[in-house]
Design a protein around this motif. Structure first.
Motif, PDB file in Angstrom:
ATOM      1  N   SER A   1      57.174 -40.532 -72.892  1.00 19.28           N
ATOM      2  CA  SER A   1      55.879 -40.614 -72.671  1.00 19.28           C
ATOM      3  C   SER A   1      55.909 -40.555 -71.078  1.00 19.28           C
ATOM      4  CB  SER A   1      55.538 -41.923 -73.405  1.00 19.28           C
ATOM      5  OG  SER A   1      56.276 -43.175 -72.601  1.00 19.28           O
ATOM      6  N   ARG A   2      56.713 -41.330 -70.388  1.00 17.00           N
ATOM      7  CA  ARG A   2      56.604 -41.330 -68.847  1.00 17.00           C
ATOM      8  C   ARG A   2      56.890 -40.072 -68.365  1.00 17.00           C
ATOM      9  NH1 ARG A   2      56.704 -45.985 -66.248  1.00 17.00           N
ATOM     10  NH2 ARG A   2      55.536 -46.805 -67.584  1.00 17.00           N
ATOM     11  N   THR A   3      57.585 -39.141 -68.534  1.00 22.11           N
ATOM     12  CA  THR A   3      57.743 -37.719 -68.058  1.00 22.11           C
ATOM     13  C   THR A   3      56.491 -36.955 -67.670  1.00 22.11           C
ATOM     14  OG1 THR A   3      59.943 -37.310 -69.069  1.00 22.11           O
ATOM     15  CG2 THR A   3      58.898 -35.475 -68.349  1.00 22.11           C
ATOM     16  N   PRO A   4      55.259 -36.880 -68.640  1.00 21.09           N
ATOM     17  CA  PRO A   4      54.414 -36.183 -68.123  1.00 21.09           C
ATOM     18  C   PRO A   4      53.611 -36.854 -66.792  1.00 21.09           C
ATOM     19  CG  PRO A   4      54.517 -36.415 -70.578  1.00 21.09           C
ATOM     20  CD  PRO A   4      55.193 -37.435 -69.799  1.00 21.09           C
ATOM     21  N   THR A   5      53.604 -38.009 -66.672  1.00 18.21           N
ATOM     22  CA  THR A   5      53.050 -38.649 -65.700  1.00 18.21           C
ATOM     23  C   THR A   5      53.949 -38.446 -64.462  1.00 18.21           C
ATOM     24  OG1 THR A   5      52.319 -40.513 -66.852  1.00 18.21           O
ATOM     25  CG2 THR A   5      52.221 -41.025 -64.472  1.00 18.21           C
ATOM     26  N   LEU A   6      55.315 -38.619 -64.338  1.00 19.14           N
ATOM     27  CA  LEU A   6      55.976 -38.368 -63.237  1.00 19.14           C
ATOM     28  C   LEU A   6      55.814 -36.815 -62.694  1.00 19.14           C
ATOM     29  CD1 LEU A   6      59.202 -40.187 -64.152  1.00 19.14           C
ATOM     30  CD2 LEU A   6      57.490 -40.682 -62.271  1.00 19.14           C
ATOM     31  N   LEU A   7      55.806 -35.918 -63.892  1.00 11.44           N
ATOM     32  CA  LEU A   7      55.690 -34.606 -63.643  1.00 11.44           C
ATOM     33  C   LEU A   7      54.439 -34.202 -62.774  1.00 11.44           C
ATOM     34  CD1 LEU A   7      56.539 -31.582 -63.818  1.00 11.44           C
ATOM     35  CD2 LEU A   7      55.454 -31.375 -66.023  1.00 11.44           C
ATOM     36  N   ALA A   8      53.152 -34.974 -63.102  1.00  8.93           N
ATOM     37  CA  ALA A   8      51.960 -34.818 -62.482  1.00  8.93           C
ATOM     38  C   ALA A   8      52.009 -35.267 -61.153  1.00  8.93           C
ATOM     39  CB  ALA A   8      50.757 -35.656 -63.196  1.00  8.93           C
ATOM     40  N   ASP A   9      52.956 -36.345 -60.889  1.00  7.94           N
ATOM     41  CA  ASP A   9      53.431 -36.999 -59.401  1.00  7.94           C
ATOM     42  C   ASP A   9      53.655 -35.809 -58.648  1.00  7.94           C
ATOM     43  OD1 ASP A   9      52.042 -39.447 -59.557  1.00  7.94           O
ATOM     44  OD2 ASP A   9      53.838 -40.284 -60.524  1.00  7.94           O
ATOM     45  N   LEU A  10      54.751 -35.290 -59.259  1.00  5.66           N
ATOM     46  CA  LEU A  10      55.437 -33.781 -58.568  1.00  5.66           C
ATOM     47  C   LEU A  10      54.543 -32.956 -58.286  1.00  5.66           C
ATOM     48  CD1 LEU A  10      58.687 -33.941 -60.627  1.00  5.66           C
ATOM     49  CD2 LEU A  10      58.860 -34.513 -58.199  1.00  5.66           C
ATOM     50  N   LEU A  11      53.692 -32.474 -59.238  1.00  9.56           N
ATOM     51  CA  LEU A  11      52.902 -31.378 -59.095  1.00  9.56           C
ATOM     52  C   LEU A  11      51.781 -31.722 -57.974  1.00  9.56           C
ATOM     53  CD1 LEU A  11      52.420 -30.266 -62.633  1.00  9.56           C
ATOM     54  CD2 LEU A  11      53.875 -28.935 -60.807  1.00  9.56           C
ATOM     55  N   ASP A  12      51.645 -33.061 -57.664  1.00 12.43           N
ATOM     56  CA  ASP A  12      50.581 -33.382 -56.774  1.00 12.43           C
ATOM     57  C   ASP A  12      51.240 -33.593 -55.362  1.00 12.43           C
ATOM     58  OD1 ASP A  12      48.476 -33.503 -58.273  1.00 12.43           O
ATOM     59  OD2 ASP A  12      49.059 -35.853 -58.855  1.00 12.43           O
ATOM     60  N   GLY A  13      52.490 -33.114 -55.264  1.00 19.64           N
ATOM     61  CA  GLY A  13      53.282 -33.053 -54.174  1.00 19.64           C
ATOM     62  C   GLY A  13      54.213 -34.358 -53.623  1.00 19.64           C
ATOM     63  N   ASN A  14      54.165 -35.128 -54.675  1.00 17.67           N
ATOM     64  CA  ASN A  14      54.771 -36.241 -54.196  1.00 17.67           C
ATOM     65  C   ASN A  14      56.273 -36.199 -54.281  1.00 17.67           C
ATOM     66  OD1 ASN A  14      52.640 -38.568 -54.061  1.00 17.67           O
ATOM     67  ND2 ASN A  14      52.183 -37.778 -55.815  1.00 17.67           N
ATOM     68  N   ARG A  15      57.136 -37.004 -53.582  1.00 16.16           N
ATOM     69  CA  ARG A  15      58.471 -37.021 -53.414  1.00 16.16           C
ATOM     70  C   ARG A  15      58.989 -38.191 -54.566  1.00 16.16           C
ATOM     71  NH1 ARG A  15      62.258 -34.966 -49.970  1.00 16.16           N
ATOM     72  NH2 ARG A  15      64.346 -35.495 -49.882  1.00 16.16           N
ATOM     73  N   VAL A  16      59.544 -37.827 -55.577  1.00 16.17           N
ATOM     74  CA  VAL A  16      59.900 -38.692 -56.874  1.00 16.17           C
ATOM     75  C   VAL A  16      61.378 -38.882 -56.718  1.00 16.17           C
ATOM     76  CG1 VAL A  16      59.826 -39.182 -59.121  1.00 16.17           C
ATOM     77  CG2 VAL A  16      57.820 -38.024 -58.186  1.00 16.17           C
ATOM     78  N   LEU A  17      61.620 -40.232 -56.695  1.00 14.67           N
ATOM     79  CA  LEU A  17      63.365 -40.572 -56.689  1.00 14.67           C
ATOM     80  C   LEU A  17      63.545 -40.864 -58.023  1.00 14.67           C
ATOM     81  CD1 LEU A  17      65.884 -40.623 -54.943  1.00 14.67           C
ATOM     82  CD2 LEU A  17      64.980 -43.023 -54.303  1.00 14.67           C
ATOM     83  N   LEU A  18      64.767 -40.406 -58.580  1.00 10.07           N
ATOM     84  CA  LEU A  18      65.181 -41.162 -59.967  1.00 10.07           C
ATOM     85  C   LEU A  18      66.573 -41.744 -59.749  1.00 10.07           C
ATOM     86  CD1 LEU A  18      64.830 -41.509 -62.715  1.00 10.07           C
ATOM     87  CD2 LEU A  18      65.613 -38.948 -63.313  1.00 10.07           C
ATOM     88  N   VAL A  19      66.564 -43.092 -60.245  1.00 13.88           N
ATOM     89  CA  VAL A  19      67.658 -43.805 -60.132  1.00 13.88           C
ATOM     90  C   VAL A  19      68.027 -44.387 -61.570  1.00 13.88           C
ATOM     91  CG1 VAL A  19      67.815 -44.212 -57.669  1.00 13.88           C
ATOM     92  CG2 VAL A  19      66.627 -45.725 -59.157  1.00 13.88           C
ATOM     93  N   THR A  20      69.276 -44.581 -62.015  1.00 15.01           N
ATOM     94  CA  THR A  20      69.604 -45.266 -63.261  1.00 15.01           C
ATOM     95  C   THR A  20      70.317 -46.211 -62.825  1.00 15.01           C
ATOM     96  OG1 THR A  20      71.445 -44.003 -63.457  1.00 15.01           O
ATOM     97  CG2 THR A  20      69.656 -43.166 -64.466  1.00 15.01           C
ATOM     98  N   ASP A  21      70.755 -47.319 -63.872  1.00 22.50           N
ATOM     99  CA  ASP A  21      71.606 -48.540 -63.491  1.00 22.50           C
ATOM    100  C   ASP A  21      72.740 -48.306 -62.620  1.00 22.50           C
ATOM    101  OD1 ASP A  21      69.624 -49.620 -64.885  1.00 22.50           O
ATOM    102  OD2 ASP A  21      70.575 -50.177 -66.484  1.00 22.50           O
ATOM    103  N   ALA A  22      73.528 -47.072 -62.792  1.00 26.19           N
ATOM    104  CA  ALA A  22      74.768 -46.995 -62.326  1.00 26.19           C
ATOM    105  C   ALA A  22      75.225 -45.560 -62.481  1.00 26.19           C
ATOM    106  CB  ALA A  22      75.833 -47.847 -62.851  1.00 26.19           C
TER     107      ALA A  22
END
Length: 221
Positions: A62-83
């Motif tokens: 459910s969160r992927t489309p929102t983050l994709l929209a952020d990317l298409l708007d020109g944002n720099r999206v950083l993805l981190v996991t627990d380790a």
């Protein structure tokens, strides 16, 4: 741009040098656990200015489309996991695939990986290997998966939960044979790091006493 950033699997000082600057400059940070992210940034002395969102197994779809929209708007999206590295038995694949489909640039901050660390310290052949992730929890499914790997020639790397390690090793013993060489790597890079090497039957006996911490199992092909 989508940036996949590796995070420490144990000691915070193992964080790649670029991680701090990426955390400080990202427009959006998608974190598997926002509380762990806060602890990490505190340890690194980083002040986050971007927006923080949770991105874990339960909301990845459910969160992927929102983050994709952020990317298409020109944002720099950083993805981190627990380790470790995102997408490797952790959230990330769906977002990477969606970004690639839309021709969004994807890059990575390389760094700690339990897969490669365990492989390197196992003492087993490393010229060819495969990563099998977590085995199925149900005994029948687990046995079938391992039966299909019985003739695999490459060194195999598995993740496992500590409370299922004995059962996983026993299933490997049954599928691969008592003497197949293996290494159980526990709490890699942490204070109580332990690498136990031997035949699978021997390792089953060792695990019967109980296993704690994060576990990675390496098995000879």
């Amino acid at each position: 741009m989508l940036v996949l950033a590796a995070t420490p699997i144990g000691r915070v000082e193992d964080a790649p040098p670029r991680l701090a600057s990426e955390l400080a400059t990202a427009d959006v940070i998608a974190a598997e656990d926002t509380r762990r992210l806060r602890r990490l940034t505190t340890d690194l002395g980083v002040e986050i200015k971007g927006r923080i969102v949770s991105y874990f197994e339960g909301n990845e779809s459910s969160r992927t489309p929102t983050l994709l929209a952020d990317l298409l708007d020109g944002n720099r999206v950083l993805l981190v996991t627990d380790a470790g590295m995102p997408s490797v038995s952790d959230p990330g694949y769906r977002l990477v695939a969606a970004a690639v489909e839309k021709d969004v640039r994807v890059t990575a901050v390389p760094g700690p990986s339990a897969v490669l660390t365990a492989l390197a310290v196992s003492g087993l052949p490393v010229d060819r290997f495969c990563f099998e992730g977590f085995l199925p929890r149900k005994a029948g499914e687990r046995s079938r998966r391992l039966a299909n790997l019985a003739k695999e020639e490459r060194t195999m790397v598995f993740f496992e939960a500590p409370h299922r390690t004995e059962a996983a090793l026993a299933a490997m013993r049954d599928a691969f044979g008592d003497g197949r060489g293996a290494a159980v790597c526990r709490e890699l890079t942490k204070t109580h790091e332990e690498v136990r090497r031997g035949g699978l039957a021997e390792l089953v006996d060792w695990a019967a006493e109980g296993v704690r911490g994060e576990v990675t199992i390496v098995v000879t092909g």
